[in-house]
Write a protein that holds these residues in place. Structure first.
Motif, PDB file in Angstrom:
ATOM      1  N   UNK A 240      -1.914 -69.733   3.737  1.00  0.00           N
ATOM      2  CA  UNK A 240      -1.682 -68.817   2.617  1.00  0.00           C
ATOM      3  C   UNK A 240      -0.900 -69.442   1.461  1.00  0.00           C
ATOM      4  N   UNK A 241      -0.291 -70.619   1.683  1.00  0.00           N
ATOM      5  CA  UNK A 241       0.464 -71.290   0.633  1.00  0.00           C
ATOM      6  C   UNK A 241      -0.472 -72.053  -0.298  1.00  0.00           C
ATOM      7  N   UNK A 242       0.004 -72.361  -1.489  1.00  0.00           N
ATOM      8  CA  UNK A 242      -0.757 -73.260  -2.345  1.00  0.00           C
ATOM      9  C   UNK A 242      -0.760 -74.649  -1.700  1.00  0.00           C
ATOM     10  N   UNK A 243      -1.744 -75.441  -2.027  1.00  0.00           N
ATOM     11  CA  UNK A 243      -1.846 -76.771  -1.409  1.00  0.00           C
ATOM     12  C   UNK A 243      -0.620 -77.629  -1.712  1.00  0.00           C
ATOM     13  N   UNK A 244      -0.157 -77.581  -2.962  1.00  0.00           N
ATOM     14  CA  UNK A 244       0.989 -78.403  -3.333  1.00  0.00           C
ATOM     15  C   UNK A 244       2.258 -77.937  -2.632  1.00  0.00           C
ATOM     16  N   UNK A 245       2.421 -76.623  -2.515  1.00  0.00           N
ATOM     17  CA  UNK A 245       3.628 -76.109  -1.856  1.00  0.00           C
ATOM     18  C   UNK A 245       3.596 -76.408  -0.357  1.00  0.00           C
ATOM     19  N   UNK A 246       2.447 -76.240   0.261  1.00  0.00           N
ATOM     20  CA  UNK A 246       2.331 -76.534   1.694  1.00  0.00           C
ATOM     21  C   UNK A 246       2.641 -78.001   1.972  1.00  0.00           C
ATOM     22  N   UNK A 247       2.096 -78.875   1.129  1.00  0.00           N
ATOM     23  CA  UNK A 247       2.335 -80.307   1.314  1.00  0.00           C
ATOM     24  C   UNK A 247       3.803 -80.644   1.109  1.00  0.00           C
ATOM     25  N   UNK A 248       4.410 -80.058   0.075  1.00  0.00           N
ATOM     26  CA  UNK A 248       5.822 -80.337  -0.205  1.00  0.00           C
ATOM     27  C   UNK A 248       6.712 -79.848   0.922  1.00  0.00           C
ATOM     28  N   UNK A 249       6.465 -78.646   1.420  1.00  0.00           N
ATOM     29  CA  UNK A 249       7.298 -78.091   2.483  1.00  0.00           C
ATOM     30  C   UNK A 249       7.186 -78.896   3.767  1.00  0.00           C
TER      31      UNK A 249
END
Length: 329
Positions: A240-249
């Motif tokens: 459910x996260x954006x791709x960039x946010x998921x990768x960063x987290x």
């Protein structure tokens, strides 16, 4: 939104915020003004992002807000409390979250190593590729056992080499290919060595010298591979996260694993440097290695489960990660 008109109206406030941020000392009134302008500019940035996302203006305002936030909240200085939190919460939670990835990676690693070992031990061409008969006999009779030369120098060398290997696994995780290559090449190497020893009737010696430190050392490699692959998976399947946010987290959370594995590999290096090649009975060496492995998993499962139950993810707190803006009051 007419971006030029918006900037004309709000630009003086942004400039004033930047000026106050750069001041070394502020009066009470200026400090209050700084907070008010910070909140107003944060609102302006949000509106610009949603209505007219000009990259240059978004970047400039983001940088101004970052400096202002530091001026308001103060710079963060590492303290023993942070170190304690890292060891007792952040690291075990990060490792706990990838426990099944670690188990899967470990099972596939062992399977590939066994297949490689059986192939070398039973196929003449594969065995010949490992060296001439005289070279293989020299390796079995002397070189393999002499590699484990007890001492601090050997332990330090093993430690740094393995720490670099695990760091590569995690750092190359975004590619997906990097961790697989590192894991596969090491599994084949370990298996092929075991195959040479098994063909010469010395499989028991191979296991005795590998097991004491290898149980913890290889587990660290499995964890590193799992962390790298989990970063890649977050990029491919962000949920459910954006791709960039998921990768960063995931990257922030799992890069802590690379730091933690330095300590794990230090313990493994000490065992390899002072236990594996020592004159202790082989069963005692294996017991020492098993205790170290059990201690590692107890640390991950007990503290990691507790942290996850409390809502921890292993990532930075939301404000430090940049997902929440500081507010006054």
């Amino acid at each position: 939104m007419d971006l030029d008109a918006y900037q004309l109206v709000h630009g003086p406030a942004w400039q004033r915020l930047d000026t106050l941020t750069k001041q070394r000392r502020r009066t009470g009134a200026e400090a209050d003004e700084l907070v008010r302008l910070y909140q107003a500019t944060a609102t302006d940035l949000s509106m610009i992002r949603s209505a007219a996302p000009d990259p240059e203006m978004v970047t400039r305002l983001s940088q101004t807000l970052a400096r202002a936030r530091s001026a308001i909240a103060g710079t963060h200085e590492p303290a023993w409390r942070d170190v304690t939190r890292f060891v007792a919460v952040t690291l075990p939670v990060a490792m706990y979250r990838i426990r099944w990835w670690t188990v899967t990676v470990g099972a596939l690693f062992v399977l590939l190593a066994v297949v490689a070992g059986a192939w070398v031990a039973t196929q003449p061409d594969a065995l010949a590729a490992m060296g001439s008969p005289a070279e293989r006999q020299e390796y079995v009779d002397r070189a393999f056992a002499e590699y484990y030369d007890p001492g601090a120098g050997f332990a330090a060398t093993v430690w740094t080499n393995n720490a670099w290997l695990t760091a590569q696994c995690i750092a190359a995780g975004i590619t997906g290919i990097g961790p697989v290559y590192v894991l596969a090449s090491n599994a084949i190497s370990v298996g092929a060595t075991g195959g040479v020893m098994a063909e010469a009737g010395e499989l028991d010696l191979f296991l005795q010298l590998i097991a004491p430190h290898g149980m913890l050392e290889l587990t660290a490699v499995f964890v590193a591979g799992a962390a790298g692959l989990r970063i890649f998976w977050a990029w491919i399947v962000p949920g459910p996260r954006t791709r960039s946010r998921a990768l960063a987290q995931e990257a922030r959370s799992l890069f802590t694993v690379a730091i933690g594995l330095v300590g794990v590999l230090a313990v493994s290096g000490l065992i390899e440097g002072f236990v594996t090649g020592s004159s202790l009975p082989w069963w005692l060496k294996i017991v020492i290695g098993a205790i170290a492995l059990a201690g590692f998993w107890a640390y991950v499962l007990v503290l990691g489960r507790r942290g996850v139950r409390d809502g921890e993810t292993g990532d930075l707190e939301a404000d430090r990660a940049g997902y929440e803006l500081a507010t006054a009051g």
